[in-house]
Design a protein around this motif. Structure first.
Motif, mmCIF file in Angstrom:
data_model
loop_
_atom_site.group_PDB
_atom_site.id
_atom_site.type_symbol
_atom_site.label_atom_id
_atom_site.label_comp_id
_atom_site.label_asym_id
_atom_site.label_seq_id
_atom_site.Cartn_x
_atom_site.Cartn_y
_atom_site.Cartn_z
ATOM 1 N N LEU A 75 0.842 -1.194 0.000
ATOM 2 C CA LEU A 75 0.000 0.000 0.000
ATOM 3 C C LEU A 75 0.875 1.240 0.000
ATOM 4 O O LEU A 75 1.914 1.275 0.669
ATOM 5 N N PHE A 76 0.438 2.262 -0.750
ATOM 6 C CA PHE A 76 1.125 3.551 -0.798
ATOM 7 C C PHE A 76 0.124 4.666 -0.521
ATOM 8 O O PHE A 76 -1.092 4.443 -0.558
ATOM 9 N N GLN A 77 0.646 5.857 -0.279
ATOM 10 C CA GLN A 77 -0.243 7.005 -0.188
ATOM 11 C C GLN A 77 -0.896 7.222 -1.555
ATOM 12 O O GLN A 77 -0.230 7.523 -2.542
ATOM 13 N N GLY A 78 -2.196 6.996 -1.631
ATOM 14 C CA GLY A 78 -2.941 7.209 -2.859
ATOM 15 C C GLY A 78 -2.830 6.119 -3.897
ATOM 16 O O GLY A 78 -3.350 6.275 -5.005
ATOM 17 N N SER A 79 -2.180 5.020 -3.573
ATOM 18 C CA SER A 79 -2.013 3.962 -4.571
ATOM 19 C C SER A 79 -1.819 2.617 -3.873
ATOM 20 O O SER A 79 -1.885 2.522 -2.642
ATOM 21 N N ILE A 80 -1.570 1.587 -4.665
ATOM 22 C CA ILE A 80 -1.302 0.247 -4.160
ATOM 23 C C ILE A 80 -0.147 -0.354 -4.951
ATOM 24 O O ILE A 80 0.286 0.210 -5.955
ATOM 25 N N PRO A 86 5.822 8.904 0.640
ATOM 26 C CA PRO A 86 5.588 9.383 2.009
ATOM 27 C C PRO A 86 4.724 8.443 2.833
ATOM 28 O O PRO A 86 3.951 7.634 2.299
ATOM 29 N N ASN A 87 4.837 8.589 4.145
ATOM 30 C CA ASN A 87 3.980 7.861 5.078
ATOM 31 C C ASN A 87 2.531 8.316 4.923
ATOM 32 O O ASN A 87 2.236 9.403 4.429
ATOM 33 N N SER A 88 1.629 7.477 5.418
ATOM 34 C CA SER A 88 0.219 7.834 5.483
ATOM 35 C C SER A 88 -0.388 7.080 6.653
ATOM 36 O O SER A 88 0.327 6.476 7.463
ATOM 37 N N THR A 89 -1.716 7.128 6.764
ATOM 38 C CA THR A 89 -2.421 6.334 7.765
ATOM 39 C C THR A 89 -3.441 5.453 7.062
ATOM 40 O O THR A 89 -3.904 5.770 5.958
ATOM 41 N N PHE A 90 -3.823 4.363 7.716
ATOM 42 C CA PHE A 90 -4.828 3.496 7.123
ATOM 43 C C PHE A 90 -6.164 4.221 6.994
ATOM 44 O O PHE A 90 -6.906 4.003 6.032
ATOM 45 N N GLY A 91 -6.475 5.102 7.939
ATOM 46 C CA GLY A 91 -7.722 5.853 7.846
ATOM 47 C C GLY A 91 -7.762 6.761 6.636
ATOM 48 O O GLY A 91 -8.793 6.839 5.941
ATOM 49 N N ARG A 92 -6.667 7.447 6.382
ATOM 50 C CA ARG A 92 -6.610 8.330 5.218
ATOM 51 C C ARG A 92 -6.797 7.544 3.928
ATOM 52 O O ARG A 92 -7.550 7.947 3.038
ATOM 53 N N GLU A 93 -6.126 6.390 3.842
ATOM 54 C CA GLU A 93 -6.229 5.601 2.615
ATOM 55 C C GLU A 93 -7.610 4.960 2.475
ATOM 56 O O GLU A 93 -8.139 4.851 1.366
ATOM 57 N N ARG A 94 -8.191 4.544 3.561
ATOM 58 C CA ARG A 94 -9.526 3.946 3.508
ATOM 59 C C ARG A 94 -10.539 4.915 2.924
ATOM 60 O O ARG A 94 -11.444 4.528 2.170
ATOM 61 N N LEU A 95 -10.360 6.218 3.231
ATOM 62 C CA LEU A 95 -11.326 7.223 2.784
ATOM 63 C C LEU A 95 -10.998 7.821 1.420
ATOM 64 O O LEU A 95 -11.906 8.259 0.707
ATOM 65 N N ASN A 124 -8.085 6.702 -0.914
ATOM 66 C CA ASN A 124 -7.306 5.964 -1.907
ATOM 67 C C ASN A 124 -8.262 5.403 -2.959
ATOM 68 O O ASN A 124 -9.128 4.592 -2.639
ATOM 69 N N PRO A 125 -8.124 5.797 -4.227
ATOM 70 C CA PRO A 125 -9.085 5.373 -5.238
ATOM 71 C C PRO A 125 -9.131 3.862 -5.444
ATOM 72 O O PRO A 125 -10.137 3.322 -5.880
ATOM 73 N N PHE A 126 -8.040 3.170 -5.139
ATOM 74 C CA PHE A 126 -8.034 1.717 -5.297
ATOM 75 C C PHE A 126 -8.801 1.008 -4.187
ATOM 76 O O PHE A 126 -9.126 -0.177 -4.326
ATOM 77 N N LEU A 127 -9.094 1.736 -3.108
ATOM 78 C CA LEU A 127 -9.850 1.163 -2.012
ATOM 79 C C LEU A 127 -11.283 1.663 -1.967
ATOM 80 O O LEU A 127 -12.188 0.927 -1.577
ATOM 81 N N THR A 128 -11.489 2.914 -2.390
ATOM 82 C CA THR A 128 -12.862 3.442 -2.390
ATOM 83 C C THR A 128 -13.643 2.935 -3.585
ATOM 84 O O THR A 128 -14.864 2.791 -3.520
ATOM 85 N N GLN A 129 -12.931 2.689 -4.704
ATOM 86 C CA GLN A 129 -13.565 2.149 -5.896
ATOM 87 C C GLN A 129 -12.641 1.072 -6.473
ATOM 88 O O GLN A 129 -12.024 1.254 -7.519
ATOM 89 N N PRO A 130 -12.488 -0.043 -5.742
ATOM 90 C CA PRO A 130 -11.534 -1.069 -6.189
ATOM 91 C C PRO A 130 -11.872 -1.618 -7.557
ATOM 92 O O PRO A 130 -13.033 -1.789 -7.910
ATOM 93 N N ILE A 131 -10.821 -1.867 -8.323
ATOM 94 C CA ILE A 131 -10.958 -2.454 -9.654
ATOM 95 C C ILE A 131 -10.566 -3.917 -9.549
ATOM 96 O O ILE A 131 -9.418 -4.241 -9.263
ATOM 97 N N TRP A 132 -11.491 -4.805 -9.778
ATOM 98 C CA TRP A 132 -11.239 -6.234 -9.643
ATOM 99 C C TRP A 132 -10.962 -6.857 -11.011
ATOM 100 O O TRP A 132 -11.435 -6.399 -11.994
#
Length: 214
Positions: A154-159, A195-204, A206-214
């Motif tokens: 996981l990255f800030q804003g990406s995976i 850069p560092n981030s938090t899981f809360g920030r990414e959960r809300l 991160n486009p790969f988590l808010t609208q995951p592409i399967w």
């Protein structure tokens, strides 16, 4: 207390993390991908004693200096999960592919699996097996420090990328959703790049988590 310093290495600016225990001054290097002389200098400057070399996965930019550091210091190489053994055996080919100095194949002194624990001084970290970027990728989590070292999951804003051999997008999303996010929104994570981030920030956000592409 668990402290850390991020030391970007290699042309890929991979985040090697120097972890240490305040009480004992013992330290571990997480994902020593290269520039071993600079890593050893950082340890000496802080007056630390290196006791371990920990790997999240087998890609060259995360492990490239591990064998030389092991040979120079005697510190054991720990991780990743054995499913990444083929990546460690393929280090010469990885070196040639990316134009890096040749890295020799090696076998770590200890493979890791889900639920294992690692110690640096008096600080304990839990091992989570998080496949997807690679099949043997692991994450190191400190409950006391509210800190996770997630490598290329996981990255800030990406995976992490999943187009490498034995990568799997569905597995990666499942690792994030089922292993990392349940640790809590407040957890800070150190990614393998950026850069560092938090899981809360990414959960809300991160486009790969808010609208995951399967």
């Amino acid at each position: 207390m668990l402290n850390y310093q991020i030391l970007p290495v290699t042309p890929f600016m991979q985040n090697c993390t120097l972890l240490w225990c305040d009480e004992t001054r013992e330290a571990a290097l997480v994902d020593p991908g290269g520039e071993e002389h600079r890593l050893l200098e950082a340890i000496a400057e802080r007056g630390l004693t290196l006791t371990g070399l920990w790997l999240t996965h087998g890609h060259l930019d995360h492990v490239g200096a591990a064998l030389e550091l092991h040979e120079r210091t005697g510190c054991p190489i720990t991780g990743p999960h054995t499913a990444d053994a083929f990546w460690l055996q393929g280090l010469p080919a990885q070196s040639e592919m990316f134009g890096f100095p040749r890295a020799e194949p090696f076998v770590p002194q200890r493979w890791l699996q889900e639920g294992d624990t690692l110690q640096v001084g008096r600080q304990q970290l839990r091992v989570l097996h998080c496949p997807g970027h690679t099949p043997g990728h692991v994450v190191f989590y400190s409950d006391s420090a509210q800190l996770a070292l997630v490598g290329d999951v996981l990255f800030q804003g990406s995976i992490g990328r999943t187009d490498f051999p034995q990568g799997n997008h569905a597995d990666l999303i499942a690792s994030i959703q089922n292993k990392l996010l349940p640790l809590g929104d407040e957890i800070t994570f150190i990614p393998g790049h950026g850069p560092n981030s938090t899981f809360g920030r990414e959960r809300l956000s991160n486009p790969f988590l808010t609208q995951p592409i399967w």
